[in-house]
Design an enzyme around this catalytic site. Structure first.
Site, PDB file in Angstrom:
ATOM      1  N   TYR A   6      -1.694   8.887   2.697  1.00  0.00           N
ATOM      2  CA  TYR A   6      -2.441   8.157   1.671  1.00  0.00           C
ATOM      3  C   TYR A   6      -3.782   8.827   1.393  1.00  0.00           C
ATOM      4  CZ  TYR A   6      -4.530   4.187  -0.829  1.00  0.00           C
ATOM      5  OH  TYR A   6      -5.133   3.381  -1.765  1.00  0.00           O
TER       6      TYR A   6
ATOM      7  N   GLY B 148      -3.354  12.448   0.469  1.00  0.00           N
ATOM      8  CA  GLY B 148      -2.634  12.405  -0.819  1.00  0.00           C
ATOM      9  C   GLY B 148      -3.598  12.150  -1.973  1.00  0.00           C
TER      10      GLY B 148
ATOM     11  N   VAL C  28      -6.078  -7.345   5.193  1.00  0.00           N
ATOM     12  CA  VAL C  28      -6.814  -8.343   5.954  1.00  0.00           C
ATOM     13  C   VAL C  28      -7.075  -9.632   5.163  1.00  0.00           C
ATOM     14  CG1 VAL C  28      -9.141  -7.405   5.481  1.00  0.00           C
ATOM     15  CG2 VAL C  28      -8.679  -8.660   7.579  1.00  0.00           C
ATOM     16  N   VAL C  29      -7.463  -9.535   3.886  1.00  0.00           N
ATOM     17  CA  VAL C  29      -7.785 -10.763   3.155  1.00  0.00           C
ATOM     18  C   VAL C  29      -6.519 -11.583   2.910  1.00  0.00           C
ATOM     19  CG1 VAL C  29      -8.858 -11.751   1.109  1.00  0.00           C
ATOM     20  CG2 VAL C  29      -9.760  -9.630   2.048  1.00  0.00           C
ATOM     21  N   SER C  30      -5.444 -10.900   2.498  1.00  0.00           N
ATOM     22  CA  SER C  30      -4.196 -11.640   2.251  1.00  0.00           C
ATOM     23  C   SER C  30      -3.662 -12.227   3.564  1.00  0.00           C
ATOM     24  CB  SER C  30      -3.155 -10.759   1.561  1.00  0.00           C
ATOM     25  OG  SER C  30      -3.083  -9.497   2.164  1.00  0.00           O
TER      26      SER C  30
ATOM     27  N   PRO D  51     -10.851   3.045  10.031  1.00  0.00           N
ATOM     28  CA  PRO D  51     -12.274   3.338   9.787  1.00  0.00           C
ATOM     29  C   PRO D  51     -13.177   2.224  10.331  1.00  0.00           C
ATOM     30  CG  PRO D  51     -10.977   3.753   7.810  1.00  0.00           C
ATOM     31  CD  PRO D  51     -10.072   3.060   8.787  1.00  0.00           C
ATOM     32  N   ARG D  52     -14.289   2.630  10.948  1.00  0.00           N
ATOM     33  CA  ARG D  52     -15.150   1.633  11.611  1.00  0.00           C
ATOM     34  C   ARG D  52     -16.081   0.914  10.643  1.00  0.00           C
ATOM     35  NH1 ARG D  52     -17.206   5.945  15.613  1.00  0.00           N
ATOM     36  NH2 ARG D  52     -16.380   7.093  13.842  1.00  0.00           N
ATOM     37  N   GLN D  53     -16.413   1.578   9.557  1.00  0.00           N
ATOM     38  CA  GLN D  53     -17.334   0.940   8.616  1.00  0.00           C
ATOM     39  C   GLN D  53     -17.060   1.465   7.206  1.00  0.00           C
ATOM     40  OE1 GLN D  53     -21.300   1.978   9.834  1.00  0.00           O
ATOM     41  NE2 GLN D  53     -20.921   4.174   9.723  1.00  0.00           N
TER      42      GLN D  53
HETATM   43  P1  NAD Z   1      -0.007  -2.338  -5.411  1.00  0.00           P
HETATM   44  O1  NAD Z   1       0.841  -1.857  -4.298  1.00  0.00           O
HETATM   45  O2  NAD Z   1      -0.036  -3.793  -5.700  1.00  0.00           O
HETATM   46  O3  NAD Z   1       0.337  -1.582  -6.762  1.00  0.00           O
HETATM   47  C1  NAD Z   1       0.845  -0.284  -6.811  1.00  0.00           C
HETATM   48  C2  NAD Z   1       1.948  -0.262  -7.866  1.00  0.00           C
HETATM   49  O4  NAD Z   1       2.473   1.069  -7.943  1.00  0.00           O
HETATM   50  C3  NAD Z   1       3.127  -1.175  -7.527  1.00  0.00           C
HETATM   51  O5  NAD Z   1       3.489  -1.937  -8.652  1.00  0.00           O
HETATM   52  C4  NAD Z   1       4.234  -0.203  -7.117  1.00  0.00           C
HETATM   53  O6  NAD Z   1       5.517  -0.708  -7.352  1.00  0.00           O
HETATM   54  C5  NAD Z   1       3.897   1.005  -7.966  1.00  0.00           C
HETATM   55  N1  NAD Z   1       4.396   2.272  -7.423  1.00  0.00           N
HETATM   56  C6  NAD Z   1       4.308   2.747  -6.160  1.00  0.00           C
HETATM   57  N2  NAD Z   1       4.874   3.946  -6.062  1.00  0.00           N
HETATM   58  C7  NAD Z   1       5.352   4.262  -7.308  1.00  0.00           C
HETATM   59  C8  NAD Z   1       6.044   5.368  -7.853  1.00  0.00           C
HETATM   60  N3  NAD Z   1       6.388   6.415  -7.104  1.00  0.00           N
HETATM   61  N4  NAD Z   1       6.381   5.321  -9.168  1.00  0.00           N
HETATM   62  C9  NAD Z   1       6.042   4.266  -9.940  1.00  0.00           C
HETATM   63  N5  NAD Z   1       5.397   3.191  -9.486  1.00  0.00           N
HETATM   64  C10 NAD Z   1       5.050   3.196  -8.178  1.00  0.00           C
HETATM   65  O7  NAD Z   1      -1.480  -1.802  -5.103  1.00  0.00           O
HETATM   66  P2  NAD Z   1      -2.874  -2.112  -5.806  1.00  0.00           P
HETATM   67  O8  NAD Z   1      -3.719  -2.760  -4.799  1.00  0.00           O
HETATM   68  O9  NAD Z   1      -2.677  -2.743  -7.122  1.00  0.00           O
HETATM   69  O10 NAD Z   1      -3.410  -0.620  -5.994  1.00  0.00           O
HETATM   70  C11 NAD Z   1      -3.377   0.044  -7.228  1.00  0.00           C
HETATM   71  C12 NAD Z   1      -4.075   1.383  -7.099  1.00  0.00           C
HETATM   72  O11 NAD Z   1      -5.411   1.222  -6.643  1.00  0.00           O
HETATM   73  C13 NAD Z   1      -3.395   2.341  -6.124  1.00  0.00           C
HETATM   74  O12 NAD Z   1      -3.445   3.634  -6.665  1.00  0.00           O
HETATM   75  C14 NAD Z   1      -4.268   2.265  -4.903  1.00  0.00           C
HETATM   76  O13 NAD Z   1      -4.219   3.456  -4.162  1.00  0.00           O
HETATM   77  C15 NAD Z   1      -5.633   2.027  -5.511  1.00  0.00           C
HETATM   78  N6  NAD Z   1      -6.537   1.359  -4.568  1.00  0.00           N
HETATM   79  C16 NAD Z   1      -6.366   0.033  -4.266  1.00  0.00           C
HETATM   80  C17 NAD Z   1      -7.217  -0.570  -3.351  1.00  0.00           C
HETATM   81  C18 NAD Z   1      -7.088  -2.024  -2.987  1.00  0.00           C
HETATM   82  O14 NAD Z   1      -7.892  -2.526  -2.191  1.00  0.00           O
HETATM   83  N7  NAD Z   1      -6.149  -2.776  -3.530  1.00  0.00           N
HETATM   84  C19 NAD Z   1      -8.226   0.181  -2.731  1.00  0.00           C
HETATM   85  C20 NAD Z   1      -8.346   1.524  -3.060  1.00  0.00           C
HETATM   86  C21 NAD Z   1      -7.508   2.104  -3.982  1.00  0.00           C
HETATM   87  N1  UDP Z   2      -7.378  -6.228   9.848  1.00  0.00           N
HETATM   88  C1  UDP Z   2      -7.510  -7.332  10.678  1.00  0.00           C
HETATM   89  N2  UDP Z   2      -6.503  -8.251  10.696  1.00  0.00           N
HETATM   90  C2  UDP Z   2      -5.392  -8.150   9.920  1.00  0.00           C
HETATM   91  C3  UDP Z   2      -5.265  -7.030   9.048  1.00  0.00           C
HETATM   92  C4  UDP Z   2      -6.279  -6.090   9.056  1.00  0.00           C
HETATM   93  O1  UDP Z   2      -8.501  -7.473  11.398  1.00  0.00           O
HETATM   94  O2  UDP Z   2      -4.529  -9.054   9.996  1.00  0.00           O
HETATM   95  C5  UDP Z   2      -8.483  -5.243   9.807  1.00  0.00           C
HETATM   96  C6  UDP Z   2      -8.057  -3.781   9.949  1.00  0.00           C
HETATM   97  O3  UDP Z   2      -8.079  -3.404  11.316  1.00  0.00           O
HETATM   98  C7  UDP Z   2      -9.156  -3.081   9.157  1.00  0.00           C
HETATM   99  C8  UDP Z   2      -9.589  -4.083   8.112  1.00  0.00           C
HETATM  100  O4  UDP Z   2      -9.067  -5.333   8.525  1.00  0.00           O
HETATM  101  O5  UDP Z   2     -10.254  -2.807  10.010  1.00  0.00           O
HETATM  102  C9  UDP Z   2      -9.081  -3.787   6.711  1.00  0.00           C
HETATM  103  O6  UDP Z   2      -7.677  -3.546   6.767  1.00  0.00           O
HETATM  104  P1  UDP Z   2      -6.766  -3.487   5.475  1.00  0.00           P
HETATM  105  O7  UDP Z   2      -5.422  -3.094   5.923  1.00  0.00           O
HETATM  106  O8  UDP Z   2      -6.929  -4.736   4.701  1.00  0.00           O
HETATM  107  O9  UDP Z   2      -7.432  -2.357   4.580  1.00  0.00           O
HETATM  108  P2  UDP Z   2      -7.915  -0.852   4.847  1.00  0.00           P
HETATM  109  O10 UDP Z   2      -7.777  -0.533   6.310  1.00  0.00           O
HETATM  110  O11 UDP Z   2      -7.056  -0.030   3.998  1.00  0.00           O
HETATM  111  O12 UDP Z   2      -9.335  -0.871   4.440  1.00  0.00           O
END
Ligand code: NAD
Ligand code: UDP
Ligand code: UDP
Length: 336
Positions: free
Chosen positions: A166, A169, A208-210, A293-295
């Site tokens: 990720y 990528g 984490v939030v969900s 990640p820690r922060q």
């Molecule tokens: P999500 O998983 O809800 O949405 C991603 C969408 O992309 C989904 O509908 C999935 O079906 C589609 N998808 C995945 N692989 C695909 C492929 N190969 N071809 C076509 N469709 C494909 O995630 P999101 O939270 O809505 O994230 C959207 C974008 O924002 C992503 O690029 C993600 O990396 C970026 N992003 C999100 C967060 C976050 O906190 N939600 C944080 C940083 C970056």
């Molecule tokens: N986390 C947690 N409980 C959970 C899921 C995640 O404490 O049930 C923590 C996880 O270790 C991380 C932070 O919440 O430090 C955010 O995780 P998430 O997967 O939401 O996002 P990302 O790591 O991509 O920022």
């Protein structure tokens, strides 16, 4: 002279300028969480035609049900690792699983989506002269050694870890964006998105939030992954969509951090969810995953100065909006 009388050759730039008055916008990953909110916002403008391309890996048609059949809306089942031929003016390229459990499920596919998927969307942007916005991530900063993170920080990323499909990528995706910009003159925009939350998040995507909201509603213990002192900064989805549109419409390529600088430890987040949603619920400590990640906290000076953007919704105001949506989907109404 004859050259002066010749009909203008349609420039590849701005497809709709020559063929129709509407703005045609492609959103890859538009059936997902952020993408579907972006669709809602863009569809409010009657001059926009929206095409969503999504393979439904983590997204669903349900998120878009109010637009299916609308004359200005089109939904295509498509995997971005395959070439795509459509004629559009703008591309919001979001397709990529965002939650660790989904992007780690098939890491090779995740890196293909980021690399081949972004290459294809850039090839498309080049052919039709479209402007393209990539949703990159705060994960490009890895386990950051500076705090808060600004855009000039190059990051601290493990190239061979379980999160690399990720974060590396997305780093390659950013490289491709800039190389197409420099080599082919493509108009690019890069958003570095920090943790985002809100209605329509996947209930079981392990973020984490969900997790905490679903656990609080189901009266199951809130699982804080050790040590619990790690921090994140959470942006409500409507603020995020607003930032992405401003970035697309503005003049700056980015990368620009889009996120909410309010920073919380996971223990603080659990306590806030407990207080707001279910004061009876227990908070427990569970094992963490590698390379966590820690922060993380965005420096949003650039977004403020260049886009006039800053988030409006505080965590305490956003969590109840998300609770409402989760209660409906889980079929658990509020008690009082
Ligand atoms: P999500 O998983 O809800 O949405 C991603 C969408 O992309 C989904 O509908 C999935 O079906 C589609 N998808 C995945 N692989 C695909 C492929 N190969 N071809 C076509 N469709 C494909 O995630 P999101 O939270 O809505 O994230 C959207 C974008 O924002 C992503 O690029 C993600 O990396 C970026 N992003 C999100 C967060 C976050 O906190 N939600 C944080 C940083 C970056
Ligand atoms: N986390 C947690 N409980 C959970 C899921 C995640 O404490 O049930 C923590 C996880 O270790 C991380 C932070 O919440 O430090 C955010 O995780 P998430 O997967 O939401 O996002 P990302 O790591 O991509 O920022
Ligand atoms: N591509 C696409 N749609 C288009 C144009 C190109 O999906 O409308 C893909 C194409 O299949 C290729 C990639 O984008 O794999 C990069 O295209 P580009 O023209 O930049 O490079 P080339 O085809 O010369 O490798």
């Amino acid at each position: 002279n004859s050259a002066a009388k010749a009909p203008p050759t349609p420039s590849p730039l701005r497809f709709s300028k020559f063929f129709q008055s509407n703005m045609r916008i492609l959103i890859t990953g538009g059936a997902g969480f952020i993408g579907s909110h972006l669709v809602d916002r863009l569809m409010e403008n009657e001059k926009n035609e929206v095409i969503v391309a999504d393979n439904y890996f983590t997204g669903s048609k349900d998120n878009l049900k109010k637009w299916i059949g609308h004359p200005r809306f089109e939904l295509i089942r498509h995997d971005v690792t395959e070439p795509l031929l459509v004629e559009v003016d703008q591309i919001y390229h979001l397709a990529c699983p965002a939650s660790p459990i989904f992007y780690k499920y098939n890491p090779v596919k995740t890196i293909k989506t980021n690399v081949i998927g972004t290459l294809n969307m850039l090839g498309l942007a080049k052919r039709v002269g479209a402007r393209i916005l990539l949703t990159s991530t705060s994960e490009v900063y890895g386990d950051p050694l500076i705090h808060p993170q600004n855009e000039s920080y190059w990051g601290n990323v493990n190239p061979i870890g379980v999160r690399s499909c990720y974060d590396e990528g997305k780093r390659v995706a950013e490289t491709l964006m800039f190389d197409y910009h420099r080599q082919h003159g493509i108009e690019i925009r890069i958003a570095r998105i920090f943790n985002t939350y809100g209605p329509r998040m996947n209930i079981d995507d392990g973020r984490v939030v969900s997790n905490f909201i679903a656990q609080a509603i189901r009266n199951e213990p809130l699982t804080v992954q050790a040590p619990g002192t790690q921090t994140r900064s959470f942006c409500y989805v409507s603020d995020m969509v607003d930032g992405l549109i401003r970035l697309m419409e503005g003049e700056n390529t980015g990368p620009i951090n889009i996120g909410n600088p309010g920073e919380f430890t996971m223990i603080e987040l659990a306590e806030t969810v407990k207080e707001l949603i279910n004061p009876e619920v227990k908070i427990i400590s569970v094992e963490n995953t590698p390379d966590d990640p820690r922060q993380r906290k965005p420096d949003i000076t650039k977004a403020k100065e260049l886009l006039g953007w800053e988030p409006k919704i505080k965590l305490r105001d956003g969590l109840p909006l998300m609770e409402e949506d989760f209660r409906q989907r889980l079929g658990v109404p509020r008690k009082n």
